[in-house]
Design a protein around this motif. Structure first.
Motif, PDB file in Angstrom:
ATOM      1  N   ASP A 165       0.820  -1.210   0.000  1.00  0.00           N
ATOM      2  CA  ASP A 165       0.000   0.000   0.000  1.00  0.00           C
ATOM      3  C   ASP A 165       0.855   1.262   0.000  1.00  0.00           C
ATOM      4  O   ASP A 165       0.387   2.344   0.365  1.00  0.00           O
ATOM      5  CB  ASP A 165      -0.952  -0.001   1.195  1.00  0.00           C
ATOM      6  N   THR A 166       2.106   1.125  -0.427  1.00  0.00           N
ATOM      7  CA  THR A 166       3.020   2.267  -0.522  1.00  0.00           C
ATOM      8  C   THR A 166       3.523   2.368  -1.960  1.00  0.00           C
ATOM      9  O   THR A 166       3.375   1.420  -2.758  1.00  0.00           O
ATOM     10  CB  THR A 166       4.238   2.110   0.416  1.00  0.00           C
ATOM     11  N   PRO A 167       4.155   3.472  -2.335  1.00  0.00           N
ATOM     12  CA  PRO A 167       4.709   3.615  -3.686  1.00  0.00           C
ATOM     13  C   PRO A 167       6.062   2.939  -3.860  1.00  0.00           C
ATOM     14  O   PRO A 167       6.653   3.010  -4.946  1.00  0.00           O
ATOM     15  CB  PRO A 167       4.821   5.125  -3.860  1.00  0.00           C
ATOM     16  N   VAL A 168       6.590   2.283  -2.823  1.00  0.00           N
ATOM     17  CA  VAL A 168       7.911   1.656  -2.912  1.00  0.00           C
ATOM     18  C   VAL A 168       7.794   0.349  -3.704  1.00  0.00           C
ATOM     19  O   VAL A 168       6.989  -0.528  -3.380  1.00  0.00           O
ATOM     20  CB  VAL A 168       8.484   1.369  -1.509  1.00  0.00           C
ATOM     21  N   GLN A 169       8.622   0.218  -4.744  1.00  0.00           N
ATOM     22  CA  GLN A 169       8.609  -0.979  -5.596  1.00  0.00           C
ATOM     23  C   GLN A 169       9.666  -1.971  -5.116  1.00  0.00           C
ATOM     24  O   GLN A 169      10.787  -1.594  -4.793  1.00  0.00           O
ATOM     25  CB  GLN A 169       8.899  -0.599  -7.049  1.00  0.00           C
TER      26      GLN A 169
END
Length: 260
Positions: A165-169
């Motif tokens: 649920d975060t933008p970290v890939q």
């Protein structure tokens, strides 16, 4: 993920797959910071900076803090450093086991622990981990290496779900056998005897970049290796039987003292 105008920290960039990643990243418009125990091996290149980092060190977390202070614009990490040794478990010293676990697994976990808070705060960031087919299939003579790579695969899977649920890939790429200097002659001869295809580092590097650009979460390289990964996960006895047939050939090359 886009590569242009990104700042990537590349771990393991002085040899093998990592070295083959440097030029394509620069050509794609990225800035690359190669961190290694021996950064001087890379030499000077436009768009490339070098830094010292010992992934096996007990104070790696402190080294990462100092590196981040020196390079505050890092917004992506590619971890493709690794150590292995082709030998029977009883032929390996405790230090050799520790080195493989520290470099292949512990360092990846500490890298994730260090950069996740920054990437989450910034609203973007990428963590790319290079594993192995042996992170899904246990292979005789690579007990410690398989253990570390199985652990890496599990770590990246859990981390990706933790950050869903975060933008970290979080990206995991698993090559099959690759023709690098890390392989001693015995391993190359074993692969030939078993009929295993060995990919060039440049091919693997291109596949890693493709996975990054296409936002692939997991990518396994090579056929039939990708099929064996699936079979081993569902019906491991089939792979057990196949490897039992190969074991006499493997034992011919499995000698104490063969380092890779």
């Amino acid at each position: 993920m886009r590569l242009h105008d990104r700042v990537f920290l590349l771990l393991g960039g002085t040899g093998g797959i990592g070295k083959a990643l440097v030029d394509p990243l620069v050509r794609a418009g990225a800035r690359v910071i190669v961190a290694s125990r021996h950064p001087e091996k890379l030499g000077h290149r436009e768009g490339v900076s070098v830094a010292h980092l010992d992934l096996a060190a007990a104070d790696l977390d402190e080294q990462l803090v100092r590196l981040s202070e020196a390079y505050p614009n890092i917004d992506g990490v590619i971890h493709c450093a690794g150590q292995n040794r082709f030998a029977g478990l009883d032929s390996m010293a405790v230090g050799e086991l520790d080195n493989q676990l520290n470099v292949n697994l512990r360092s990846a976990m500490l890298v994730g622990r260090h950069f996740v808070p920054r990437f989450r705060k910034n609203g973007y960031g990428a963590l790319v981990f290079v594993g192995s087919t042996f992170g899904s299939i246990g292979f005789p003579g690579y007990t410690a290496y398989c253990a570390s790579k199985f652990g890496l695969r599990g770590f990246t899977e859990a981390l990706r779900r933790e950050l869903a649920d975060t933008p970290v890939q979080v990206v995991y790429v698993a090559p099959r056998a690759t023709a690098t200097d890390m392989n001693p002659a015995a391993v190359n001869e074993l692969n030939r005897a078993l009929g295993n295809t060995m990919d060039a580092p440049e091919f693997v590097a291109a596949q890693i970049l493709k996975a990054m650009e296409n936002d692939e979460r997991r990518k396994f390289l090579g056929w039939p290796e990708k099929l064996f990964v699936v079979i081993n996960g569902i019906l491991p006895r089939i792979v057990d039987k196949a490897m039992l047939k190969q074991l006499p050939v493997i034992r011919r090359f499995l000698k104490p003292g063969v380092l890779s």
